[in-house]
Design an enzyme around this catalytic site. Structure first.
Site, PDB file in Angstrom:
ATOM      1  N   ASP A  36       0.846  -1.187   0.000  1.00 25.02           N
ATOM      2  CA  ASP A  36       0.000   0.000   0.000  1.00 25.02           C
ATOM      3  C   ASP A  36       0.884   1.242   0.000  1.00 25.02           C
ATOM      4  O   ASP A  36       2.100   1.165   0.203  1.00 25.02           O
ATOM      5  CB  ASP A  36      -0.904  -0.032   1.239  1.00 25.02           C
ATOM      6  CG  ASP A  36      -2.058   0.948   1.144  1.00 25.02           C
ATOM      7  OD1 ASP A  36      -2.358   1.423   0.040  1.00 25.02           O
ATOM      8  OD2 ASP A  36      -2.672   1.235   2.193  1.00 25.02           O
ATOM      9  N   GLU A  72       2.824   5.023  -4.031  1.00 27.41           N
ATOM     10  CA  GLU A  72       2.898   5.967  -5.158  1.00 27.41           C
ATOM     11  C   GLU A  72       4.242   6.693  -5.274  1.00 27.41           C
ATOM     12  O   GLU A  72       4.574   7.077  -6.410  1.00 27.41           O
ATOM     13  CB  GLU A  72       1.754   6.990  -5.059  1.00 27.41           C
ATOM     14  CG  GLU A  72       0.378   6.402  -5.261  1.00 27.41           C
ATOM     15  CD  GLU A  72      -0.066   5.513  -4.103  1.00 27.41           C
ATOM     16  OE1 GLU A  72      -0.718   4.483  -4.376  1.00 27.41           O
ATOM     17  OE2 GLU A  72       0.245   5.837  -2.947  1.00 27.41           O
ATOM     18  N   ASP A 101      -9.141   3.116  -2.162  1.00 24.23           N
ATOM     19  CA  ASP A 101     -10.039   3.494  -1.065  1.00 24.23           C
ATOM     20  C   ASP A 101     -11.369   4.000  -1.604  1.00 24.23           C
ATOM     21  O   ASP A 101     -11.638   5.206  -1.630  1.00 24.23           O
ATOM     22  CB  ASP A 101      -9.382   4.558  -0.190  1.00 24.23           C
ATOM     23  CG  ASP A 101      -8.136   4.028   0.504  1.00 24.23           C
ATOM     24  OD1 ASP A 101      -7.982   2.798   0.579  1.00 24.23           O
ATOM     25  OD2 ASP A 101      -7.325   4.848   0.963  1.00 24.23           O
TER      26      ASP A 101
END
Length: 866
Positions: free
Chosen positions: A429, A432, A526
């Site tokens: 997670d 980025e 999300d």
């Protein structure tokens, strides 16, 4: 071959010129020289109309074009005098283009000047490249139809940190798909939209049309009549791609123009050719196709135990339980909360999961707490020192996964952690990479001359991430490599698990780039518990199938916000057909495990009962994806490319080539408006008499929408291998197989079954232990009033030992001529009187009591008199 062609423009050329005028373009290049040999062409371009907007123009460019295969054309334009950033070959292996000088030398020439234009093509390829001068532009066309696939305007802008090129599209004839990752209302791209590619941890992923976690500058173009082609701009820099309906404009803030064109002509062929280039999807372990449960807010081991027990009591399948950051000590990777997740409590729990055939997966984030970092130097740098970010543990450093030492450290930490807690997969997670801190500009990289439409408001590139003036290993800038961060981490995590377990890794990654499918699955991030989010999940899922990441799904019932029983039930009914099926919720929401409400429990038992029955079929689709790139979940036009009415269908989808899912996507709905392409369609649940669509283009049908299930149909012409459901994939695999044969109107059908142990590192590789069986069915009239329907198996490969003991116990035929006066069953040409038969519904007929080994070829013949 290479040939001179006329430089006179055609209608599309005129259109691109008009587009250029509308955009107030003035920059452009002329062709100085062109040289070619066989399938390769090289040209020199010189600037003729410069501009000062966004910086000075590059004065001289080199272009190379090559037919690398019969189905792939590569066109690359770069600075002739200076080396520029390109996607590294270690992350995207590919052929290195021959330079213009090398080509001259190979031909024994010093130079070559052609007054008009040149073309490369070959007899075996349907692609043709043409360069036109002056002014410079190029076209890519299809030999077989003459269709122009890509036609650039005369305006080419090439600056240090701003590149622009526009191509024309035939108005009304092109349907485009791809260009992500964004949340979209439709799967088919809509005109007058801008697709910003810059990996971003967006605070509200439920907002539409904004750049999200991944960057995929690839689109598929399906033209009227069904021919499809693909276009990739292999560039990792930030960009805006403007789709105007009749044109596409690329606005890129660095790198080179590195285009790849894939000929198709079918949609499946495009994805095959694309994934052959970027890398085939990684094989996923069999267990990963089960249902998974997670929550940000399972605060103790006791919480996990309670959830597992709840699923068992409710008799709802549960393959794996997952832990979000709750298990960590202060949000730090590779640690355990000593109070709530102590090893002496968590390890026995995981061991019990494993003994029950269940799995445990944990989250990891790509940062190391500043005070806990090792005395090694493999972190991202800025101004000569480690970049200090702020994420869950507080102040952190970010591993530079381009640095081989970072990957080695990552592998060591994963192995060390697994000695304590033998997790079965890792969930990457925040990669980025995400950062909670704020950054001031340090140099010109932090504030480029052209601002892409980041987050829909032209936010700085540094927003919610590390600054783009950050420096990676070998002096690579974050400005250039930002969109690759998640891919590098997924590769390092995949390699670490492979080394540590010697089994097929399972990695789930939020951030992606072309080629990420070689290492990881993906979830849509999300999302929110909203009806529009439920519908939009289909569009994202279909897009990632095209991107070469077939293992994809959205958080069932939504991550953020409280759901309702109705929304959650409908989401379960859809999510049971996601390739990756997981429920995951935010800690501030009400608890909504699938057993909490009886209505959702009923939906879960039925929907996941169907999914687990389909596991042999779904896993066979994984084998197909791994070997050909074919998406597991597909838009309807993949199977029906000549039916233009399928091009806009995005509220339904196909699982494989023939299982059609028509979910409820609106509150209070009692019916579903579904589109059925031409052919026969059978209900997967009750095998009811086929809905026959005789028209050439299909028709819309209003379906009843039961409260506990989605409408699922099987196209005639398909054979599905099934098994009885179980509460885990390992339990379901213990039972016998069944074949569901849906006959096309001509009495034929086909299908296949792939088997292996579900965890070997190779899937179908040379020397591996696996079995592949192809099934076919034909119907013939043996004499007047006597029809024989025959199912045959052909064992393509058989080295998986259990295939000798795994058996097919029954066969259901759908679409037989009815009613029948009598029937006779033959197995391998021997009449079988002991086989039990049953007429299920009109036109459906079952044969049970069989025991046919999967690994041995057989023939089942049903002779019916009418």
């Amino acid at each position: 071959m290479m040939a001179i062609v006329s430089s006179s423009g055609d209608l599309l050329a005129l259109l691109t010129f008009l587009i250029c005028l509308l955009h107030h373009c003035s920059a452009g290049y002329d062709v100085e020289s062109v040289v070619g040999s066989g399938n390769l062409l090289s040209a020199s371009l010189k600037l003729v109309n410069g501009t000062t907007t966004f910086g000075p123009d590059v004065k001289r460019l080199d272009l190379t074009a090559s037919l690398e295969t019969d189905n792939r054309l590569h066109v690359r334009i770069t600075d002739a005098d200076h080396t520029r950033w390109e996607v590294p070959e270690d992350i995207m292996p590919r052929s290195t283009s021959v330079s213009k000088d090398a080509l001259f030398q190979s031909l024994g020439m010093d130079n070559a000047t052609l007054p008009s234009s040149a073309t490369i093509s070959r007899v075996s390829s349907d692609l043709k490249f043409s360069i036109h001068s002056n002014p410079f532009r190029f076209t890519v066309s299809r030999h077989s139809t003459g269709d122009i696939l890509f036609d650039t305007s005369a305006t080419l802008v090439f600056k240090d940190r701003y590149l622009e090129v526009t191509t024309a599209l035939p108005a009304g004839r092109a349907s485009l798909y791809g260009l992500g990752e964004h949340t979209k209302r439709t799967f088919r791209l809509q005109p007058n939209d801008t697709f910003t590619l810059w990996n971003e941890d967006l605070e509200r992923s439920d907002l539409l049309d904004l750049n999200l976690y991944g960057s995929h500058p690839f689109y598929m173009d399906v033209r009227s009549g069904g021919n499809a082609h693909g276009v990739l701009l292999l560039n990792s820099n930030g960009m805006d791609i403007v789709y105007g309906g009749s044109y596409i404009t690329y606005k890129v803030i660095g790198g080179v123009l590195d285009f790849y064109f894939f000929a198709g002509p079918s949609p499946l062929a495009v994805v095959d050719q694309y994934t052959q280039f970027i890398g085939r999807p990684a094989p996923m372990p069999y267990w990963s196709f089960g249902f998974h449960q997670c929550r940000y807010g399972y605060k103790t081991v006791a919480d996990l135990e309670e959830v597992v027990a709840g699923y068992t009591k409710a008799k709802i399948p549960l393959e794996g339980i997952w832990s979000d950051i709750d298990y960590m000590d202060g949000g730090q990777d590779f640690t355990l909360d000593p109070i709530n997740f102590p090893a002496n409590r968590l390890r026995p729990f995981v061991d019990r999961l494993h003994s029950n055939g269940q799995k445990y997966v944990v989250i990891i984030d790509p940062e190391i707490k500043r005070q806990a970092t090792p005395n090694e130097d493999f972190f991202l740098k800025r101004n000569g020192t480690n970049v200090v970010g702020r994420v869950w543990p507080g102040e952190v450093y970010f591993p530079d996964f381009i640095n081989p030492r970072a990957a080695e450290y990552w592998a060591h930490k994963i192995s060390e952690f697994r000695r304590t807690i033998p997790v079965d997969g890792l969930w990457c997670d925040m990669n980025e990479p995400s950062n909670f801190g704020a950054w001031q500009p340090l140099n010109a990289l932090d504030d480029p001359p052209y601002h892409i439409n980041n987050s829909g408001t032209h936010r700085p590139l540094n927003n919610q991430t590390v600054p783009v003036s950050t420096v990676h290993y070998n002096n690579v800038s974050e400005y250039d490599a930002h969109n690759l961060f998640g891919l590098y981490e997924a590769r390092a995590t995949h390699a670490a698990l492979l080394k540590d377990t010697a089994r097929r890794p399972f990695v789930l990654s939020r951030s992606t780039f072309p080629g990420a499918g070689r290492y990881a699955a993906h979830w849509t991030g999300d999302n929110s518990a909203r009806w529009d989010e439920l519908a939009n999940s289909i569009n994202t899922m279909l897009s990632f199938g095209i991107f070469g990441i077939p293992m994809v799904g959205a958080d069932l019932c939504g991550f953020r916000g409280n759901t309702t029983q109705e929304l959650c039930s409908r989401w379960i009914q859809l999510g049971a057909f996601y390739p990756f099926a997981r429920a995951h919720t935010e800690r501030t929401t009400e608890r909504r495990e699938l057993y909490v409400w009886e209505s959702t429990a009923r939906s879960a038992r039925k929907a996941f009962g169907t999914r687990y029955r389909l596991l042999p079929y779904i896993y066979t689709l994984m084998y197909e994806a791994h070997t050909t790139g074919a998406p597991i979940v597909r838009p309807l036009f993949f199977s029906y490319p000549q039916d233009a009415d399928t091009y806009g269908v995005d509220k339904q989808f196909l699982l494989g080539r023939g299982v059609l899912v028509s979910p409820v996507l609106q509150p209070g709905a009692t019916t579903v408006d579904a589109y059925f392409p031409a052919g026969r369609w059978f209900s997967l649940y009750d095998h009811s008499y086929p809905l026959t669509v005789a028209t050439r283009t299909g028709k819309r049908v209003t379906l009843q929408a039961p409260v506990d299930s989605a409408s699922v149909h099987l196209a005639g012409g398909n054979i599905l291998p099934l098994q009885q459901p179980g509460l885990t994939t390992s339990a379901a695999r213990q039972g016998e197989f069944h074949l569901l044969v849906a006959l096309a109107e001509n009495g034929t059908a086909s299908g296949e079954l792939f088997l292996d142990d579900g965890e070997s590192t190779e899937m179908g590789g040379v020397g591996g232990n696996w079995t592949l069986v192809r099934f076919s069915c034909d119907t013939a009239m043996e004499s007047k009033g006597i029809f024989a329907t025959t199912v045959s198996s052909h064992v393509v490969h058989n080295s998986y030992t259990p295939s000798g003991t795994s058996v097919i116990g029954s066969v259901v035929f759908m679409g037989l001529q009815s009613p029948a006066k009598g029937f006779t069953i033959y197995v391998n040409n021997v009449e079988v009187k002991a086989a039990r038969t049953k007429s299920l519904t009109s036109g459906a007929f079952s044969v049970s009591g069989l025991s046919l080994a999967i690994g041995k070829e057989f023939q089942i013949k049903v002779v019916m008199s009418h």
